[in-house]
Write an enzyme that holds these catalytic residues in place. Structure first.
Site, mmCIF file in Angstrom:
data_model
loop_
_atom_site.group_PDB
_atom_site.id
_atom_site.type_symbol
_atom_site.label_atom_id
_atom_site.label_comp_id
_atom_site.label_asym_id
_atom_site.label_seq_id
_atom_site.Cartn_x
_atom_site.Cartn_y
_atom_site.Cartn_z
ATOM 1 N N HIS A 199 -55.731 6.872 -36.933
ATOM 2 C CA HIS A 199 -55.023 7.337 -35.618
ATOM 3 C C HIS A 199 -56.000 7.108 -34.435
ATOM 4 C CE1 HIS A 199 -52.552 8.812 -32.378
ATOM 5 N NE2 HIS A 199 -53.282 9.571 -32.247
ATOM 6 N N LYS B 119 -47.614 20.073 -28.399
ATOM 7 C CA LYS B 119 -46.587 19.076 -28.966
ATOM 8 C C LYS B 119 -46.867 19.365 -30.491
ATOM 9 C CE LYS B 119 -46.578 15.473 -25.720
ATOM 10 N NZ LYS B 119 -47.144 13.903 -25.367
ATOM 11 N N GLU C 152 -44.253 17.362 -19.937
ATOM 12 C CA GLU C 152 -44.282 15.981 -19.659
ATOM 13 C C GLU C 152 -43.311 15.348 -18.804
ATOM 14 O OE1 GLU C 152 -44.320 12.469 -22.926
ATOM 15 O OE2 GLU C 152 -46.285 13.678 -23.016
ATOM 16 N N ARG D 121 -35.592 30.565 -36.019
ATOM 17 C CA ARG D 121 -35.511 30.046 -34.660
ATOM 18 C C ARG D 121 -36.946 30.380 -33.879
ATOM 19 N NH1 ARG D 121 -29.294 32.664 -33.793
ATOM 20 N NH2 ARG D 121 -28.480 31.106 -34.839
#
Length: 345
Positions: A261, A135, A231, A113
């Site tokens: 990318h 992120k 965000e 967790r």
């Protein structure tokens, strides 16, 4: 960045993460003093860069590719952490590019967790973007970063030293994210400085020459993340070019085309500039960016038509109902988010 520099990422008056700038990776063991359990997740390509890690309880190497950026790899990382008998007090240390930091951070966020993690980015793209801001995630059914969470790293340790190991293509792919950051915030004329440096030096550019610009880009992102960690508003600006880029990457994977990318982001920013001209009635914006990006060794022409990209864009994470929040450009240093329907694009 010969002297150590530090940026606190502050949100609602609390320090949620730190960015540490240092000239050499050899300083990393000192940074890790005080951590009793450290588990290292690293890109197999950077094994030779890893210094001796204090209190290291185990390591796992991963193949850091878009194809491998899936839940199966996260399970591999978690299983390795279980085998090392990591407690909830452990620190997961990721060493690699954005794919590595995304997956290691995600694994850390769900193991027992949630345990702490920290990033040591080894690519320009990760140093200025992926390894900062919390992120994490993986691709799912071929769609970019569809599963993940936002969970801040304890710290991100930035040294330009690993950039010397990159191929020319990978190095300049990261330049797209550097330029993107300064298109969003050009407070100190860093966009022009970056274009001049990347364009004039080309393949002969010494990574150390970018150290100040890398740290400035990290400062921009840290400030935005601090004001909008999850965000809900301003942080969406950091997605400049990415709605197009993710669709380009999706189509490239389907066709077996080789597009990184960073290259997709460069193409995506040009697409965003073209769209900005249409929405805001600006003339010459896209052509200026094309010239500057080309000077920096970045691709500017997307190989796929919009009707091909449309389906992937409709599944973008930033969509709300029938609209997607596109980041559009008024000028270098001034961008804004505009919700538009795919058919409008």
């Amino acid at each position: 960045m010969s002297e150590r520099r530090s940026i606190d990422v502050v949100s609602d008056g609390h320090v949620i993460s730190r960015i540490i700038g240092e000239g050499s990776l050899s300083a990393l063991p000192e940074i890790l003093e005080g951590y009793d359990e450290v588990f290292v997740v690293y890109d197999e390509n950077v094994a030779g860069l890893i210094p001796e890690i204090p209190a290291c309880k185990g390591m796992v190497a991963i193949e850091a590719t878009e194809e491998g950026k899936v839940m199966a790899t996260v399970e591999l990382i978690c299983r390795s952490m279980m085998d090392a008998d990591l407690s909830r007090k452990a620190l997961v240390l990721s060493i690699g590019g954005g794919i590595t930091t995304d997956m290691a951070g995600f694994a850390a966020s769900i193991y027992k967790r949630g345990v702490r993690y920290a990033n040591v980015p080894t690519t320009l793209l990760a140093m200025v973007d992926a390894a900062i801001g919390g992120k994490t995630g993986v691709n799912f059914d071929g769609f970019k970063n569809m599963l993940g969470v936002i969970r801040q790293p304890e710290f991100t340790f930035i040294s330009a030293e690993p950039l010397r190991t990159l191929s020319t293509r990978d190095f300049f792919s990261g330049a797209a994210e550097l330029l993107k950051t300064f298109i969003i915030d050009n407070s100190f004329g860093n966009y022009e400085k970056a274009v001049s440096l990347l364009g004039s030096c080309g393949k002969n550019l010494a990574p150390e020459a970018l150290q100040d610009l890398i740290f400035s880009a990290a400062q921009v992102k840290a400030s935005i993340v601090g004001r909008d960690q999850f965000e809900s508003g301003e942080r969406k600006k950091l997605n400049l070019g990415h709605t197009f880029a993710h669709a380009i990457e999706h189509e490239a994977r389907l066709r077996g085309d080789d597009i990184t990318h960073g290259e997709a982001v460069a193409m995506g920013i040009i697409k965003a500039a073209i769209l900005s001209e249409k929405v805001f009635g600006i003339i010459g914006l896209a052509e200026a960016f094309k010239a500057e990006f080309s000077l920096c060794g970045l691709p500017v022409e997307c190989p796929y038509p919009m009707d091909v990209l449309k389906a992937a864009m409709a599944k973008d994470k930033k969509s709300e109902g029938d609209r997607i929040h596109f980041v559009l450009i008024r000028s270098v240093g001034e961008v804004e988010t505009v919700p538009l329907r795919i058919d409008e694009i």
